[in-house]
Design a protein around this motif. Sequence first.
Motif, PDB file in Angstrom:
ATOM      1  N   SER A  96       0.871  -1.160   0.000  1.00 28.03           N
ATOM      2  CA  SER A  96       0.000   0.000   0.000  1.00 28.03           C
ATOM      3  C   SER A  96       0.914   1.218   0.000  1.00 28.03           C
ATOM      4  N   TRP A  97       0.374   2.355  -0.327  1.00 26.45           N
ATOM      5  CA  TRP A  97       1.162   3.581  -0.330  1.00 26.45           C
ATOM      6  C   TRP A  97       0.439   4.618   0.497  1.00 26.45           C
ATOM      7  N   ASN A  98       1.195   5.364   1.286  1.00 21.06           N
ATOM      8  CA  ASN A  98       0.560   6.444   2.044  1.00 21.06           C
ATOM      9  C   ASN A  98       0.453   7.686   1.164  1.00 21.06           C
ATOM     10  N   LYS A  99      -0.101   8.763   1.693  1.00 26.64           N
ATOM     11  CA  LYS A  99      -0.302   9.976   0.911  1.00 26.64           C
ATOM     12  C   LYS A  99       1.010  10.544   0.384  1.00 26.64           C
ATOM     13  N   ASN A 100       2.118  10.260   1.083  1.00 30.17           N
ATOM     14  CA  ASN A 100       3.420  10.770   0.658  1.00 30.17           C
ATOM     15  C   ASN A 100       4.089   9.872  -0.373  1.00 30.17           C
ATOM     16  N   GLY A 101       3.459   8.747  -0.717  1.00 25.46           N
ATOM     17  CA  GLY A 101       4.014   7.838  -1.706  1.00 25.46           C
ATOM     18  C   GLY A 101       4.946   6.785  -1.143  1.00 25.46           C
ATOM     19  N   THR A 102       5.039   6.675   0.188  1.00 25.01           N
ATOM     20  CA  THR A 102       5.879   5.661   0.811  1.00 25.01           C
ATOM     21  C   THR A 102       5.213   4.295   0.669  1.00 25.01           C
ATOM     22  N   LYS A 103       5.967   3.321   0.170  1.00 21.78           N
ATOM     23  CA  LYS A 103       5.471   1.960  -0.041  1.00 21.78           C
ATOM     24  C   LYS A 103       5.498   1.204   1.285  1.00 21.78           C
ATOM     25  N   ILE A 104       4.376   0.571   1.648  1.00 21.59           N
ATOM     26  CA  ILE A 104       4.231  -0.118   2.926  1.00 21.59           C
ATOM     27  C   ILE A 104       3.786  -1.558   2.667  1.00 21.59           C
ATOM     28  N   PRO A 105       4.525  -2.566   3.167  1.00 22.55           N
ATOM     29  CA  PRO A 105       4.081  -3.948   2.983  1.00 22.55           C
ATOM     30  C   PRO A 105       2.823  -4.224   3.819  1.00 22.55           C
ATOM     31  N   VAL A 106       1.847  -4.897   3.188  1.00 19.90           N
ATOM     32  CA  VAL A 106       0.584  -5.188   3.865  1.00 19.90           C
ATOM     33  C   VAL A 106       0.127  -6.602   3.556  1.00 19.90           C
ATOM     34  N   GLN A 107      -0.741  -7.099   4.404  1.00 21.78           N
ATOM     35  CA  GLN A 107      -1.454  -8.348   4.170  1.00 21.78           C
ATOM     36  C   GLN A 107      -2.921  -7.977   4.002  1.00 21.78           C
ATOM     37  N   ILE A 108      -3.569  -8.534   2.975  1.00 19.38           N
ATOM     38  CA  ILE A 108      -4.970  -8.230   2.697  1.00 19.38           C
ATOM     39  C   ILE A 108      -5.774  -9.513   2.815  1.00 19.38           C
ATOM     40  N   LYS A 109      -6.812  -9.479   3.635  1.00 19.74           N
ATOM     41  CA  LYS A 109      -7.763 -10.588   3.766  1.00 19.74           C
ATOM     42  C   LYS A 109      -9.135 -10.036   3.421  1.00 19.74           C
TER      43      LYS A 109
END
Length: 76
Positions: free
Chosen positions: A42-55
């Motif tokens: 996912s990306w925050n408003k600043n464009g930083t890439k964040i690892p996530v798990q989606i269920k």
Amino acid sequence: MDKEEIIGKNILNIAPKELHHEISENFKKLAHKEISGVKSFSWNKNGTKIPVQIKQSIINYNLQPALLLHVRKTED
């Protein structure tokens, strides 16, 4: 993004265009219960890439079936 900014929006309207095909394929699999979750980013408003798990869960939203996504930050 705040909850109010993303509720009811199509993920493809806020995701990078180069990932639209991959996202579409994963969402089809989630919606058809072919997979129960996926590791992604996912990306925050600043464009930083964040690892996530989606269920996912299937719910009714405005009297229509909808895919409710549970997204949590991971350390990967």
